[in-house]
Design a protein around this motif. Structure first.
Motif, PDB file in Angstrom:
ATOM      1  N   ASP A   1      -8.491  -2.694  -5.324  1.00 21.66           N
ATOM      2  CA  ASP A   1      -9.309  -2.421  -6.513  1.00 21.66           C
ATOM      3  C   ASP A   1     -10.793  -2.600  -6.204  1.00 21.66           C
ATOM      4  OD1 ASP A   1      -7.143  -1.813  -8.143  1.00 21.66           O
ATOM      5  OD2 ASP A   1      -6.896  -3.883  -8.826  1.00 21.66           O
ATOM      6  N   ARG A   2     -11.119  -3.634  -5.437  1.00 20.19           N
ATOM      7  CA  ARG A   2     -12.521  -3.893  -5.105  1.00 20.19           C
ATOM      8  C   ARG A   2     -13.090  -2.767  -4.232  1.00 20.19           C
ATOM      9  NH1 ARG A   2     -15.299  -5.939  -0.891  1.00 20.19           N
ATOM     10  NH2 ARG A   2     -13.397  -6.438   0.295  1.00 20.19           N
ATOM     11  N   LEU A   3     -12.353  -2.362  -3.219  1.00 17.27           N
ATOM     12  CA  LEU A   3     -12.842  -1.361  -2.279  1.00 17.27           C
ATOM     13  C   LEU A   3     -12.858   0.042  -2.897  1.00 17.27           C
ATOM     14  CD1 LEU A   3     -10.999  -2.693   0.878  1.00 17.27           C
ATOM     15  CD2 LEU A   3     -13.480  -2.636   0.547  1.00 17.27           C
ATOM     16  N   ALA A   4     -11.976   0.251  -3.878  1.00 21.18           N
ATOM     17  CA  ALA A   4     -11.934   1.556  -4.538  1.00 21.18           C
ATOM     18  C   ALA A   4     -13.013   1.698  -5.597  1.00 21.18           C
ATOM     19  CB  ALA A   4     -10.561   1.771  -5.170  1.00 21.18           C
ATOM     20  N   ALA A   5     -13.597   0.596  -6.034  1.00 20.06           N
ATOM     21  CA  ALA A   5     -14.551   0.617  -7.138  1.00 20.06           C
ATOM     22  C   ALA A   5     -15.716   1.587  -6.933  1.00 20.06           C
ATOM     23  CB  ALA A   5     -15.069  -0.797  -7.412  1.00 20.06           C
TER      24      ALA A   5
ATOM     25  N   SER B   1     -10.990   7.533 -13.221  1.00 15.94           N
ATOM     26  CA  SER B   1     -10.296   8.076 -12.055  1.00 15.94           C
ATOM     27  C   SER B   1     -11.069   7.752 -10.783  1.00 15.94           C
ATOM     28  CB  SER B   1     -10.138   9.587 -12.190  1.00 15.94           C
ATOM     29  OG  SER B   1     -11.401  10.237 -12.104  1.00 15.94           O
ATOM     30  N   LEU B   2     -10.406   7.960  -9.643  1.00 17.63           N
ATOM     31  CA  LEU B   2     -11.051   7.820  -8.348  1.00 17.63           C
ATOM     32  C   LEU B   2     -11.349   9.201  -7.789  1.00 17.63           C
ATOM     33  CD1 LEU B   2      -8.785   5.092  -6.665  1.00 17.63           C
ATOM     34  CD2 LEU B   2     -10.952   4.748  -7.868  1.00 17.63           C
ATOM     35  N   ALA B   3     -12.477   9.329  -7.095  1.00 18.66           N
ATOM     36  CA  ALA B   3     -12.809  10.543  -6.345  1.00 18.66           C
ATOM     37  C   ALA B   3     -12.991  10.117  -4.894  1.00 18.66           C
ATOM     38  CB  ALA B   3     -14.071  11.205  -6.886  1.00 18.66           C
TER      39      ALA B   3
ATOM     40  N   TYR C   1     -15.755   4.406  -5.742  1.00 18.93           N
ATOM     41  CA  TYR C   1     -15.293   5.784  -5.927  1.00 18.93           C
ATOM     42  C   TYR C   1     -14.802   6.046  -7.350  1.00 18.93           C
ATOM     43  CZ  TYR C   1     -15.290   5.384  -0.852  1.00 18.93           C
ATOM     44  OH  TYR C   1     -15.661   5.147   0.453  1.00 18.93           O
ATOM     45  N   ARG C   2     -14.926   5.044  -8.219  1.00 15.42           N
ATOM     46  CA  ARG C   2     -14.435   5.190  -9.580  1.00 15.42           C
ATOM     47  C   ARG C   2     -15.410   6.026 -10.406  1.00 15.42           C
ATOM     48  NH1 ARG C   2     -10.441   2.319 -12.404  1.00 15.42           N
ATOM     49  NH2 ARG C   2     -10.258   0.857 -10.670  1.00 15.42           N
ATOM     50  N   GLN C   3     -14.863   6.970 -11.160  1.00 18.82           N
ATOM     51  CA  GLN C   3     -15.656   7.873 -11.976  1.00 18.82           C
ATOM     52  C   GLN C   3     -15.756   7.346 -13.413  1.00 18.82           C
ATOM     53  OE1 GLN C   3     -16.929  10.751 -10.115  1.00 18.82           O
ATOM     54  NE2 GLN C   3     -16.197   9.157  -8.708  1.00 18.82           N
ATOM     55  N   ALA C   4     -16.563   8.003 -14.211  1.00 17.39           N
ATOM     56  CA  ALA C   4     -16.780   7.554 -15.587  1.00 17.39           C
ATOM     57  C   ALA C   4     -15.500   7.538 -16.401  1.00 17.39           C
ATOM     58  CB  ALA C   4     -17.826   8.450 -16.265  1.00 17.39           C
TER      59      ALA C   4
ATOM     60  N   ARG D   1      -9.183  13.628  -6.539  1.00 19.50           N
ATOM     61  CA  ARG D   1      -9.262  12.949  -7.824  1.00 19.50           C
ATOM     62  C   ARG D   1      -7.878  12.428  -8.194  1.00 19.50           C
ATOM     63  NH1 ARG D   1     -14.080  14.047 -10.843  1.00 19.50           N
ATOM     64  NH2 ARG D   1     -13.132  12.667 -12.381  1.00 19.50           N
ATOM     65  N   THR D   2      -7.799  11.136  -8.483  1.00 15.47           N
ATOM     66  CA  THR D   2      -6.507  10.523  -8.780  1.00 15.47           C
ATOM     67  C   THR D   2      -6.690   9.295  -9.650  1.00 15.47           C
ATOM     68  OG1 THR D   2      -4.489   9.597  -7.757  1.00 15.47           O
ATOM     69  CG2 THR D   2      -6.574   9.089  -6.687  1.00 15.47           C
ATOM     70  N   ASP D   3      -5.666   8.944 -10.383  1.00 18.26           N
ATOM     71  CA  ASP D   3      -5.643   7.705 -11.149  1.00 18.26           C
ATOM     72  C   ASP D   3      -5.417   6.532 -10.187  1.00 18.26           C
ATOM     73  OD1 ASP D   3      -3.861   5.507 -12.573  1.00 18.26           O
ATOM     74  OD2 ASP D   3      -5.007   6.534 -14.138  1.00 18.26           O
ATOM     75  N   PRO D   4      -6.164   5.438 -10.304  1.00 17.17           N
ATOM     76  CA  PRO D   4      -5.990   4.315  -9.379  1.00 17.17           C
ATOM     77  C   PRO D   4      -4.564   3.774  -9.354  1.00 17.17           C
ATOM     78  CG  PRO D   4      -7.975   4.024 -10.683  1.00 17.17           C
ATOM     79  CD  PRO D   4      -7.265   5.194 -11.265  1.00 17.17           C
ATOM     80  N   GLU D   5      -3.888   3.770 -10.500  1.00 18.37           N
ATOM     81  CA  GLU D   5      -2.509   3.280 -10.543  1.00 18.37           C
ATOM     82  C   GLU D   5      -1.567   4.230  -9.810  1.00 18.37           C
ATOM     83  OE1 GLU D   5      -1.468   0.392 -11.561  1.00 18.37           O
ATOM     84  OE2 GLU D   5      -3.486  -0.196 -12.219  1.00 18.37           O
TER      85      GLU D   5
END
Length: 271
Positions: A244-248, A256-258, A250-253, A207-211
């Protein structure tokens, strides 16, 4: 033995980057810390060397168990961070495969994701074995191959942006590499003369912040950081859009990314 070009390039990628590492990769690499110490049988009264300590995460966890800890790293900014994170440890400048310690001086040696950054992994394992007493333990982690989604994300973003991977990125000499599988990693330890070798795969969602996750490579950390630094601004922005597109997915509510990932944990006894 002399340092390889790979070693010199790796050290240059980390020079002065402890803060960028702390923001991006540090929490990811911290995940196996307790399992690593369990595999090395680290407990109160044991003398441990944590090689490639980085910001001292594993060293601090070992101190919390009551161990006596030497925390070693080649990068001065990491050593400064380790002094803050693990104030009870003896912090030393040292790098594999040249540790300035006598044979058999430790009950255990650990190296958390350090062999990924060593030009001669077999020599690195042999050096860990050398500094541990008979009956003591060695425990090490590496990233597996094929890569899990987290590790694939960067390469996929670069490829989707139409950027070719440079052919001159530092790579291990083929004769020094090993399969990044449970069997391959266990084989590396067994070839160094270690006994009772075991290797397991640890899996988790990071779990991490995309930035924050973007910040590490953007600061030049690791091979993907080198790729980014070579690109003009417009190309870096294109890679960022693909990231950003490829990480989308995995983005949580909460934003954050999981990101699913895994590590190989190998351990063994010194005879």
């Amino acid at each position: 033995m002399i340092d390889t070009d790979f070693d010199a390039q790796e050290r240059s990628r980390w020079a002065g980057r402890a803060d960028a590492y702390a923001r991006s990769f540090a929490r990811l690499c911290a995940y196996p810390a307790e399992a690593l110490l369990d595999a090395a049988a680290v407990r109160a009264g044991r003398r441990l060397i944590d090689v490639g300590t980085g910001p001292g995460t594993v060293a601090a966890a070992a101190l919390a168990r009551g161990a006596e800890v030497v925390a070693a790293d080649a990068e001065p900014s990491m050593l400064d961070a380790a002094r803050r994170t693990a104030p009870g440890a003896e912090v030393r400048a040292a790098v594999l495969p040249h540790l300035p310690f006598p044979p058999g001086g430790f009950d255990a040696a650990v190296a958390n994701f350090v062999l990924n950054h060593v030009g001669d992994p077999a020599a690195g394992v042999a050096e860990l074995r050398r500094v541990v007493r008979p009956g003591g333990r060695v425990a090490v982690t590496v990233w597996p191959s094929p890569h899990p989604p987290l590790q694939r994300l960067w390469g996929e973003a670069v490829a989707a942006a139409g950027v070719a991977t440079p052919t001159d990125l530092p790579r291990l000499a083929p004769e020094r590499d090993f399969p990044r599988t449970e069997a391959g990693f266990a084989g590396l330890l067994a070839a160094a003369g270690l006994a009772d070798v075991r290797c397991v795969t640890l899996g988790w969602a990071h779990r991490t912040d995309p930035e924050d996750w973007w910040a590490g490579p953007a600061a030049g950390i690791s091979a993907i950081g080198l790729v980014l630094q070579r690109q003009p601004v417009a190309v870096r922005e294109r890679i960022r859009r693909e990231y950003d597109r490829l990480a989308a997915p995995y983005r949580q509510a909460d934003g954050s990314l999981a990101l699913p990932t895994a590590a190989l944990l190998a351990s063994a006894r010194v005879d």
